[in-house]
Design a protein around this motif. Structure first.
Motif, short mmCIF file in Angstrom:
data_model
loop_
_atom_site.label_atom_id
_atom_site.label_comp_id
_atom_site.label_asym_id
_atom_site.label_seq_id
_atom_site.Cartn_x
_atom_site.Cartn_y
_atom_site.Cartn_z
N THR A 272 -9.11 -7.75 10.29
CA THR A 272 -8.56 -6.40 10.20
C THR A 272 -9.26 -5.62 9.09
O THR A 272 -9.40 -6.12 7.98
N ARG A 273 -9.69 -4.41 9.42
CA ARG A 273 -10.25 -3.54 8.38
C ARG A 273 -9.09 -2.91 7.62
O ARG A 273 -8.19 -2.31 8.21
N ILE A 274 -9.10 -3.00 6.29
CA ILE A 274 -7.97 -2.53 5.50
C ILE A 274 -8.33 -1.41 4.53
O ILE A 274 -7.44 -0.77 3.96
N ALA A 275 -9.61 -1.14 4.33
CA ALA A 275 -9.99 -0.03 3.43
C ALA A 275 -11.43 0.35 3.69
O ALA A 275 -12.25 -0.48 4.10
N THR A 276 -11.73 1.63 3.46
CA THR A 276 -13.10 2.13 3.56
C THR A 276 -13.43 2.93 2.31
O THR A 276 -12.56 3.38 1.59
N SER A 277 -14.71 3.13 2.08
CA SER A 277 -15.18 3.77 0.85
C SER A 277 -15.23 5.28 0.98
O SER A 277 -15.13 5.84 2.08
N GLU A 278 -15.40 5.93 -0.17
CA GLU A 278 -15.60 7.37 -0.24
C GLU A 278 -16.85 7.66 -1.05
O GLU A 278 -17.22 6.91 -1.96
N ARG A 279 -17.50 8.78 -0.73
CA ARG A 279 -18.72 9.16 -1.42
C ARG A 279 -18.42 9.65 -2.83
O ARG A 279 -17.53 10.45 -3.05
N THR A 280 -19.18 9.14 -3.81
CA THR A 280 -19.03 9.63 -5.18
C THR A 280 -20.31 10.24 -5.73
O THR A 280 -20.28 10.90 -6.77
N ARG A 281 -21.42 10.00 -5.07
CA ARG A 281 -22.68 10.59 -5.53
C ARG A 281 -23.59 10.83 -4.34
O ARG A 281 -23.70 9.97 -3.46
N THR A 282 -24.24 11.99 -4.33
CA THR A 282 -25.23 12.30 -3.32
C THR A 282 -26.58 12.51 -3.99
O THR A 282 -26.70 12.42 -5.20
N GLY A 283 -27.61 12.78 -3.19
CA GLY A 283 -28.93 13.04 -3.76
C GLY A 283 -29.81 11.82 -3.68
O GLY A 283 -29.70 10.98 -2.77
N SER A 284 -30.71 11.67 -4.66
CA SER A 284 -31.68 10.58 -4.62
C SER A 284 -31.03 9.22 -4.82
O SER A 284 -31.55 8.20 -4.35
N VAL A 285 -29.91 9.17 -5.54
CA VAL A 285 -29.13 7.93 -5.67
C VAL A 285 -27.76 8.19 -5.05
O VAL A 285 -27.00 9.02 -5.54
N ARG A 286 -27.45 7.49 -3.98
CA ARG A 286 -26.17 7.67 -3.30
C ARG A 286 -25.23 6.52 -3.63
O ARG A 286 -25.66 5.36 -3.70
N VAL A 287 -23.96 6.86 -3.82
CA VAL A 287 -22.97 5.86 -4.22
C VAL A 287 -21.72 6.04 -3.40
O VAL A 287 -21.23 7.16 -3.23
N GLU A 288 -21.19 4.94 -2.88
CA GLU A 288 -19.89 4.90 -2.21
C GLU A 288 -18.96 4.06 -3.06
O GLU A 288 -19.35 3.00 -3.59
N ARG A 289 -17.71 4.51 -3.18
CA ARG A 289 -16.71 3.78 -3.95
C ARG A 289 -15.58 3.31 -3.04
O ARG A 289 -15.06 4.07 -2.23
N LEU A 290 -15.20 2.03 -3.22
CA LEU A 290 -14.05 1.47 -2.52
C LEU A 290 -13.04 1.04 -3.57
O LEU A 290 -13.38 0.33 -4.52
N ASP A 291 -11.78 1.46 -3.39
CA ASP A 291 -10.73 1.14 -4.36
C ASP A 291 -9.43 0.94 -3.58
O ASP A 291 -8.92 1.89 -2.98
N ALA A 292 -8.92 -0.27 -3.57
CA ALA A 292 -7.72 -0.56 -2.79
C ALA A 292 -6.93 -1.67 -3.45
O ALA A 292 -7.49 -2.55 -4.12
N ARG A 293 -5.61 -1.64 -3.26
CA ARG A 293 -4.74 -2.71 -3.71
C ARG A 293 -4.26 -3.48 -2.47
O ARG A 293 -3.67 -2.88 -1.56
N VAL A 294 -4.51 -4.77 -2.44
CA VAL A 294 -4.22 -5.56 -1.25
C VAL A 294 -3.59 -6.89 -1.66
O VAL A 294 -3.76 -7.37 -2.78
N ARG A 295 -2.84 -7.46 -0.74
CA ARG A 295 -2.24 -8.76 -1.01
C ARG A 295 -3.32 -9.84 -0.92
O ARG A 295 -4.33 -9.67 -0.23
N PRO A 296 -3.14 -10.94 -1.62
CA PRO A 296 -4.15 -12.01 -1.63
C PRO A 296 -4.42 -12.55 -0.23
O PRO A 296 -3.54 -12.57 0.64
#
Length: 456
Positions: A256-280
């Motif tokens: 099951t997919r439980i979280a996806t990332s969001e863009r935090t930086r564009t341009g020559s260096v691109r960054v995606e951030r994933l932040d989630a609280r999940v059960r073990p």
């Protein structure tokens, strides 16, 4: 998935795997980052024990007198600590909300380590929250004539080539004659990098498997879970398309997919951030490509990096895990030595940098530390104190000269020679001081060197 351009950043003091560190993390306009680790400010850490060889230098009167050390801190520092009160000569906050400075022992521990190694050095302390704060703090400390500048922080998602807000500020400080010391980071077991390799499933292949399994932090049980924070970074010029970092759970009912990332930086260096609280549970991350762009199912000429803040990666690649601002070309980049001084601590980040530099100059013991756990911040604080000892004894405080002394006198650790894991070896403060003392009267340019370079 709804994407937002996330512009704000915040510094967070965290405990990762086996080391204490300070990180720059991205956040949304509604803050999602929290300050984790450390203890309440009411608890007063004791001064760390001083190694025998450093005590011997102190007994000879080599104590860092006439040297000034600037420290950029994130967690609230206890300036009334009896070991720090007589040493801190100036403090300034660059936060928008100085009263909101998070509690924790990281800043106090860093200052106590410097004071333990160089007990007569004067300390200037700047508290920050964002990379812009850090830039302003570095500029202020440099303008105050600081000899050594300690930046015990790691900027997650920043370019790895030594550019970026904090790394650029470090370069300017070095240009003005300040020795800048920064930790490599505690990310060796939390980092993967390699060429982007599409599969027919629309997912990247991590060396034959589209799954990168998450392992719990050291000492945190047998299953991954809790707060999962990860970053995906790639060269936007080489691959100007979207990539997404996804978090999955594998169980009896399937995947099951439980979280996806969001863009935090564009341009020559691109960054995606994933932040989630999940059960073990059995958790893994995957990198998704837009199917419409996939034409060849073979490695593409673009490197991607996945980095987690707390969780280890099953198939981590320590190489290339050194993080900004230690990636600044003029910084003294300090990793953590193993407890037996025979090698490298397993969590200590390694080079090389994306632009081909070694990325690590020396390693230092992380055990002279009053915090709950040691790490590369402790090693960097030790090195900053050693630099203050050198400056107090030498006729010059030029960054090139000080850093060269520390590198030339370092004790090599396997593998032989300067390398991207431990640099020139284990820092040897006594050897560096003896190099400038013997023989007396010799000029700086005529002093012998063991390696043909002007700095690390």
């Amino acid at each position: 998935m709804t994407r937002r351009h996330l512009e704000a950043v915040v510094l967070a003091a965290v405990v990762v795997t086996a080391g204490t560190g300070v990180y720059v993390v991205d956040r949304a306009p509604t803050p999602t980052a929290t300050f984790v680790g450390g203890t309440a400010s009411g608890e007063q850490p004791t001064r760390p024990s001083v190694p025998t060889r450093i005590r011997a230098l102190h007994q000879r009167g080599i104590t860092g007198a006439n040297a000034t050390v600037g420290i950029v801190v994130v967690t609230r520092i206890n300036a009334d600590h009896p070991e720090l009160r007589p040493r801190i000569v100036e403090r300034r906050s660059f936060r928008r909300d100085p009263a909101g400075q998070p509690r924790g022992r990281h800043g106090t521990a860093a200052a106590l380590t410097v004071a333990a190694i160089a007990p007569d050095a004067e300390l200037l302390v700047a508290t920050v929250d964002t990379p812009t704060d850090a830039r302003r703090a570095i500029e202020w400390l440099t303008a105050r004539g600081t000899d050594v500048l300690l930046v015990p922080a790691t900027v997650l998602g920043a370019p790895g080539d030594g550019t970026g807000t904090v790394a650029s500020a470090v370069e300017r400080a070095a240009d003005r004659g300040t020795v800048v010391v920064a930790p490599t980071g505690n990310l060796a077991r939390n980092h993967w990098q390699g060429r982007l390799t599409p599969t027919r499933r629309g997912l990247h292949s991590f060396g034959g498997d589209v799954r990168m399994r998450l392992l719990p932090p050291v000492g945190a049980g047998t299953q991954a879970g809790g707060r999962v924070q990860a970053r995906l970074r790639w060269n936007g010029s080489a691959y100007p398309r979207d990539l997404t970092l996804e978090l999955y759970r594998s169980g009896a009912s399937g995947v099951t997919r439980i979280a996806t990332s969001e863009r935090t930086r564009t341009g020559s260096v691109r960054v995606e951030r994933l932040d989630a609280r999940v059960r073990p549970g059995d958790l893994f991350v995957a990198v998704r490509l837009p199917n419409r762009t996939v034409r060849r199912f073979e490695p593409l000429p673009v490197r991607i990096e996945v980095t987690t803040r707390r969780h280890r990666l099953l198939n981590a690649t320590p190489a290339g895990s050194v993080a900004s601002p230690a990636t600044a070309p003029s910084a003294l980049s300090v990793g953590a030595a193993a407890p037996d001084d025979a090698g490298l601590a397993p969590y200590s980040s390694r080079g090389p940098t994306p632009d081909g530099r070694r990325g690590v100059d020396v390693v230092a013991p992380p055990t002279v530390w009053a915090g709950p756990r040691d790490g590369t911040s402790a090693a960097a604080a030790y090195a900053a104190g050693a630099a203050a000892l050198i400056i107090s004894e030498a006729d010059t405080s030029s960054p090139e000269r000080v850093i060269t002394l520390l590198c030339d006198t370092a004790v090599d650790v396997p593998p032989a020679g300067a390398d991207a894991e431990s640099g020139y070896g284990r820092l040897n403060a006594t050897g560096a001081v003896e190099r400038i003392e013997a023989p007396k009267g010799r000029t700086e340019d005529s002093q012998p060197r063991t390696k043909p370079h002007t700095r690390c």
